[in-house]
Scaffold this active site. Sequence first.
Site, PDB file in Angstrom:
ATOM      1  N   GLY A  12       0.876  -1.083  -0.046  1.00 28.81           N
ATOM      2  CA  GLY A  12       0.172  -0.074  -0.060  1.00 28.81           C
ATOM      3  C   GLY A  12       0.888   1.372   0.122  1.00 28.81           C
ATOM      4  N   ARG A  39      -4.624 -10.919  -1.513  1.00 25.17           N
ATOM      5  CA  ARG A  39      -4.815 -10.143  -2.663  1.00 25.17           C
ATOM      6  C   ARG A  39      -3.385  -9.992  -3.527  1.00 25.17           C
ATOM      7  NH1 ARG A  39      -6.197  -5.034  -3.518  1.00 25.17           N
ATOM      8  NH2 ARG A  39      -6.596  -4.868  -1.201  1.00 25.17           N
ATOM      9  N   CYS A 127      -2.572  10.646  10.999  1.00 26.86           N
ATOM     10  CA  CYS A 127      -1.594  11.567  10.333  1.00 26.86           C
ATOM     11  C   CYS A 127      -2.142  12.841  10.529  1.00 26.86           C
ATOM     12  CB  CYS A 127      -1.788  11.295   8.715  1.00 26.86           C
ATOM     13  SG  CYS A 127      -3.351  11.206   8.065  1.00 26.86           S
ATOM     14  N   GLN A 154      -6.875  17.610   3.524  1.00 28.03           N
ATOM     15  CA  GLN A 154      -6.579  16.436   3.745  1.00 28.03           C
ATOM     16  C   GLN A 154      -6.301  15.857   2.105  1.00 28.03           C
ATOM     17  OE1 GLN A 154      -7.937  15.424   7.915  1.00 28.03           O
ATOM     18  NE2 GLN A 154      -7.093  13.807   6.903  1.00 28.03           N
ATOM     19  N   LYS A 218     -10.918  11.895  16.235  1.00 30.99           N
ATOM     20  CA  LYS A 218      -9.597  11.273  16.227  1.00 30.99           C
ATOM     21  C   LYS A 218      -8.555  12.612  16.464  1.00 30.99           C
ATOM     22  CE  LYS A 218      -9.692   7.368  13.114  1.00 30.99           C
ATOM     23  NZ  LYS A 218      -9.433   6.846  11.682  1.00 30.99           N
ATOM     24  N   HIS A 247      -0.995  16.781   3.945  1.00 31.83           N
ATOM     25  CA  HIS A 247      -2.149  17.437   4.474  1.00 31.83           C
ATOM     26  C   HIS A 247      -1.660  19.011   5.110  1.00 31.83           C
ATOM     27  CE1 HIS A 247      -4.209  13.790   4.300  1.00 31.83           C
ATOM     28  NE2 HIS A 247      -4.144  13.376   5.721  1.00 31.83           N
TER      29      HIS A 247
HETATM   30  C1  2RA Z   1      -7.045  10.017   5.943  1.00 34.43           C
HETATM   31  N1  2RA Z   1      -6.340  10.747   8.031  1.00 34.43           N
HETATM   32  O1  2RA Z   1      -6.488  11.136   5.588  1.00 34.43           O
HETATM   33  C2  2RA Z   1      -7.000   9.688   7.393  1.00 34.43           C
HETATM   34  C3  2RA Z   1      -6.239   8.046   7.211  1.00 34.43           C
HETATM   35  N2  2RA Z   1      -4.889   8.284   6.644  1.00 34.43           N
HETATM   36  O2  2RA Z   1      -7.801   9.525   5.024  1.00 34.43           O
END
Ligand code: 2RA
Length: 342
Positions: A12, A39, A127, A154, A218, A247
């Site tokens: 990933g 997978r 993150c 983000q 979160k 971000h």
């Molecule tokens: C997002 N923080 O940005 C969440 C998971 N990386 O989708």
Amino acid sequence: KKPNVAILGATGAVGQEFLKLIAERNFPFNNLKLLASERSAGKQIEVLGKTYTVEEATPDSFNGIDIALFAGGAASKTLAPEAVRRGAIVIDNSSAFRMDPDVPLVVPEVNPEALHSHKGIIANPNCSTIIMVMALKPIHDRAKIKRIVVSTYQAVSGAGKEAIDELTEQVTDILAGRPVQANILPSASLPKHYQIAFNLLPQIDVFLEDGYTKEEMKMVHETHKILNDYSIGITATTIRVPVYRSHSESVNIELASDLSVDETKELLAGFQGVSILDNPAEMEYPMPLFCSDKDDVYVGRIRKDTSVPYGLNLWVVGDQIRKGAALNALQIAEYMIAHQLV
Ligand code: 2RA
């Protein structure tokens, strides 16, 4: 003795960044094991000139492993305890264990002391939380933060490789005059999907009863735990934007005592892992396109918020895949090795 390392989720976006950083940082390992879902099993990946075959992750995959880096995802819940049972330290990028009182939630520059008491699992924060607390920690230590209002912008990489590819496909289709496909964002598991190209999605993860999303809560709960200060008022709005990697966050804070812009810049400049990019006269400020693939979190647009006694506005940008996920987890492992905690 160099540790035997396993990476769960090796194929990933975050897994790939782990491999890139292990090579770049010369991270010490004896054996390396690449694990993924069925997978992805069988894929060949080259690391430092050696070819590895990705194996399907099972509990026994962790026999003989000292450090297991989990890129995130649902498998963490079941496989992390299995790995610990087999003697591994697990650094987990999923949200499964972050709020567990027995699990340290750590940004090494912010709260490394939390690493000295663990039960095998260490949680890597979300993150958007990592990026924000890197900027807030030096300020909070000097002039206690009373309240945080944060809006995030983000990147699609937070939703994984498929989301990155979907943004590219949508832009390509629009420019070619073809109909646009939307199958991933806001989240593949949700019943509706929307175009992200030339759009903004005010939903990341699922909604809770109170109208906030899990992503927003979160930031609230993880920041309290990392700064070990549950008195800070925090509210968040997290938005998905058509950006590939970094971000960006608009952070408004209210302090308990005065802090000038220059003092704030001094504090941030002296904090390991933060860089200041703040010179309006020269149009210098952090932008996602120029902060990606960098280790540091960048802070600019630092200015007083005079609508409250001691307020500040900050603009904070960090690479979501790097410091927001893989680098932070790797730095946790490096710290634990350096302090004989592994
Ligand atoms: C997002 N923080 O940005 C969440 C998971 N990386 O989708």
